[in-house]
Scaffold this active site. Structure first.
Site, mmCIF file in Angstrom:
data_model
loop_
_atom_site.group_PDB
_atom_site.id
_atom_site.type_symbol
_atom_site.label_atom_id
_atom_site.label_comp_id
_atom_site.label_asym_id
_atom_site.label_seq_id
_atom_site.Cartn_x
_atom_site.Cartn_y
_atom_site.Cartn_z
ATOM 1 N N HIS A 61 -6.896 11.823 -2.217
ATOM 2 C CA HIS A 61 -8.003 12.038 -1.292
ATOM 3 C C HIS A 61 -7.745 13.363 -0.584
ATOM 4 O O HIS A 61 -6.965 14.171 -1.020
ATOM 5 C CB HIS A 61 -8.068 10.907 -0.258
ATOM 6 C CG HIS A 61 -8.123 9.546 -0.861
ATOM 7 N ND1 HIS A 61 -9.181 9.123 -1.614
ATOM 8 C CD2 HIS A 61 -7.249 8.513 -0.813
ATOM 9 C CE1 HIS A 61 -8.968 7.868 -1.998
ATOM 10 N NE2 HIS A 61 -7.799 7.483 -1.544
ATOM 11 N N ARG B 201 0.840 -1.196 0.000
ATOM 12 C CA ARG B 201 0.000 0.000 0.000
ATOM 13 C C ARG B 201 0.876 1.247 0.000
ATOM 14 O O ARG B 201 1.931 1.296 0.647
ATOM 15 C CB ARG B 201 -0.934 0.034 1.211
ATOM 16 C CG ARG B 201 -1.955 -1.063 1.202
ATOM 17 C CD ARG B 201 -3.158 -0.713 2.041
ATOM 18 N NE ARG B 201 -3.958 0.368 1.474
ATOM 19 C CZ ARG B 201 -4.842 0.183 0.487
ATOM 20 N NH1 ARG B 201 -5.022 -1.004 -0.042
ATOM 21 N NH2 ARG B 201 -5.538 1.203 0.027
#
Length: 238
Positions: free
Chosen positions: A187, A127
């Site tokens: 984001h 990730r």
């Protein structure tokens, strides 16, 4: 246009990183300029509205992507028609992956996408989590937060920008641009942090330049300070 219609796809399933803030930013920045706004949400199995002026889809994990995948394919022809007609899309991370041409899962399964964007994503075991700074082609710098395991390939499309710090698509470039539509891993949420992108989407939807108003000037100063704080933490300049 008498009412600006913003279509928010799958807010219950895809919206784990504050992505609903993008829709709020678009709606408020339009209203501050005297534009009436109608926000319409879409859930799996529901009928799409007859028209849309901006389409937003947020992010979510693979389980959420699977939950909406069949519906994405069902509505894909209409989404592509809107794209071809110049309707701007803003697609965030997992939602962008579903609107690409394909998504490969960590176990090798390949999920077909809606083909709104010419991009392919493969989910991996690592990730990429952290703040990110990206420089657009016109020199504008945007910032946000990425949280994904995807490596994304663009098939003939232009990236949103080049990575200054962070990972993005592949460590070099970030996002995708197709006409007035964008896909990105950022984001934060993206548009309150980077109002220049919000106003570009609104300008495309409203077919005209947007004048600054006192409300936007005030919140844009806050956004500038937020981006500067990220850049300072990453040791880069805006």
């Amino acid at each position: 246009m008498t009412v600006l219609r913003i279509l928010h796809l799958y807010p219950a399933e895809l919206g784990i990183n504050g992505d609903a803030g993008n829709v709020l930013a678009l709606a408020e920045r339009a209203r501050w300029r005297g534009v009436e706004v109608d926000v319409v949400t879409h859930a799996p199995g529901a009928e799409l509205p007859a028209s849309a002026d901006i389409v937003h889809i947020g992010s979510g994990p693979l389980s959420a992507q699977r939950a909406v995948h069949d519906d994405v394919l069902r509505i894909a022809p209409r989404l592509r028609q809107w794209r071809d007609a110049g309707v701007p899309f803003v697609a965030i991370a997992g939602g962008w992956q579903l609107l690409g041409t394909q998504l490969e899962t960590p176990d090798g399964e390949v999920l077909a996408g809606a083909a709104v964007f010419p991009s392919r994503a493969a989910l991996g075991g690592k990730r990429h989590v952290g703040e990110i700074v990206v420089r657009l082609a016109d020199g504008t710098t945007i910032a946000g937060f990425e949280n994904h395991s995807a490596r994304t390939v663009l098939d003939g499309a232009e990236p949103l920008g080049r990575v200054v710090r962070g990972t993005g698509n592949d460590g070099s470039v970030e996002g995708v641009v197709v006409g007035s539509s964008i896909g990105t891993h950022l984001h934060g949420p993206l548009l309150p942090m980077n109002p220049v992108l919000a106003d570009r989407l609104l300008s495309a939807a409203l077919r005209g330049e947007l004048p600054p108003v006192p409300q936007t000037e005030r919140v844009d100063r806050y956004a500038t300070n937020a981006r500067r704080a990220i850049a300072d933490r990453l040791g880069v300049s805006l």
